[in-house]
Design an enzyme around this catalytic site. Structure first.
Site, mmCIF file in Angstrom:
data_model
loop_
_atom_site.group_PDB
_atom_site.id
_atom_site.type_symbol
_atom_site.label_atom_id
_atom_site.label_comp_id
_atom_site.label_asym_id
_atom_site.label_seq_id
_atom_site.Cartn_x
_atom_site.Cartn_y
_atom_site.Cartn_z
ATOM 1 N N HIS A 145 -10.247 1.591 2.622
ATOM 2 C CA HIS A 145 -9.940 2.145 3.432
ATOM 3 C C HIS A 145 -10.803 3.541 2.990
ATOM 4 C CE1 HIS A 145 -5.142 2.597 2.319
ATOM 5 N NE2 HIS A 145 -5.649 2.055 1.169
ATOM 6 N N HIS A 152 -9.585 -4.143 -0.621
ATOM 7 C CA HIS A 152 -8.214 -3.024 -0.244
ATOM 8 C C HIS A 152 -8.735 -1.674 -0.538
ATOM 9 C CE1 HIS A 152 -3.603 -2.210 0.566
ATOM 10 N NE2 HIS A 152 -4.698 -1.053 0.238
ATOM 11 N N GLU A 153 -9.046 -1.591 -1.223
ATOM 12 C CA GLU A 153 -9.197 -0.453 -1.442
ATOM 13 C C GLU A 153 -11.148 0.214 -0.462
ATOM 14 O OE1 GLU A 153 -7.370 1.700 -2.566
ATOM 15 O OE2 GLU A 153 -6.431 0.082 -3.326
ATOM 16 N N CYS A 173 0.661 -0.916 -0.033
ATOM 17 C CA CYS A 173 -0.173 -0.027 -0.227
ATOM 18 C C CYS A 173 0.833 1.118 0.228
ATOM 19 C CB CYS A 173 -0.578 0.305 1.194
ATOM 20 S SG CYS A 173 -1.404 1.084 1.293
HETATM 21 NI NI NI Z 1 -4.041 1.073 0.244
#
Ligand code: NI
Length: 171
Positions: A141, A137-138, A95
């Site tokens: 966030h 994963h996004e 990341c």
């Molecule tokens: Ni990331």
């Protein structure tokens, strides 16, 4: 067109929750384009608006050419997991907000995601593999979650210690 500055851990803004987008208008479209420029600039596969300090539920993803199919960037507002498969996969993730670290993360292999595209049209997608991993994963966030939060507390604290030390040395 702009390449944006990327926030890195332990910036507290990375641990906040993003607000839903009401409508994909010109401003959101510009944000999406700038995120994509930033993604290509650093050779990444996915970015969330939170990583550039914008608290909106916007992500961009492009996992590149696969199996001879040319890459097509996905620009997503309000991405939501509607379903995840019980089968999981392990992917080595990194990341840009946790620079220099790559660790195996276990996530569902297949997902169903709903979102609003760059033309303000609702869409759904059922990706698997790398694309599914990247989208998860996004989306994390947008909820203030980093991939290191999926690791064992020992592994996580080792990475956090190194990141804090590195940051201190730079000041
Ligand atoms: Ni990331």
């Amino acid at each position: 067109m702009a390449v944006l500055d990327i926030l890195t851990y332990p910036d507290p803004r990375l641990q906040e929750k993003a607000f839903p987008v009401e409508k994909v208008d010109r401003a959101i479209r510009t944000l999406m384009d700038n995120l994509l420029d930033t993604l290509y600039h650093v050779n990444g596969v996915g970015f969330a608006a939170m990583q550039v300090g914008v608290k909106k539920r916007v992500i961009v993803v492009d996992v590149g050419e696969r199996d001879g199919i040319p890459s097509k960037p996905l620009l997503m507002a309000n991405p939501t997991l509607e379903w995840v498969s019980p089968t999981t996969q392990v992917t080595k993730e990194g990341c840009f907000s946790v620079p220099g670290f790559y660790e195996n993360v276990t996530r569902p292999l297949e997902i169903k995601v709903s979102y609003v595209d760059e033309n303000n049209h609702p869409q759904t997608l059922t990706p698997s593999g790398l694309l599914a991993d990247c989208i998860q994963h996004e989306i994390d966030h947008l909820d203030g979650i980093l991939f290191i939060d999926h690791l064992s507390s020992l592994k996580r604290s080792l990475i956090v210690q190194k990141l804090l030390k590195r940051k201190k040395n730079r000041l």
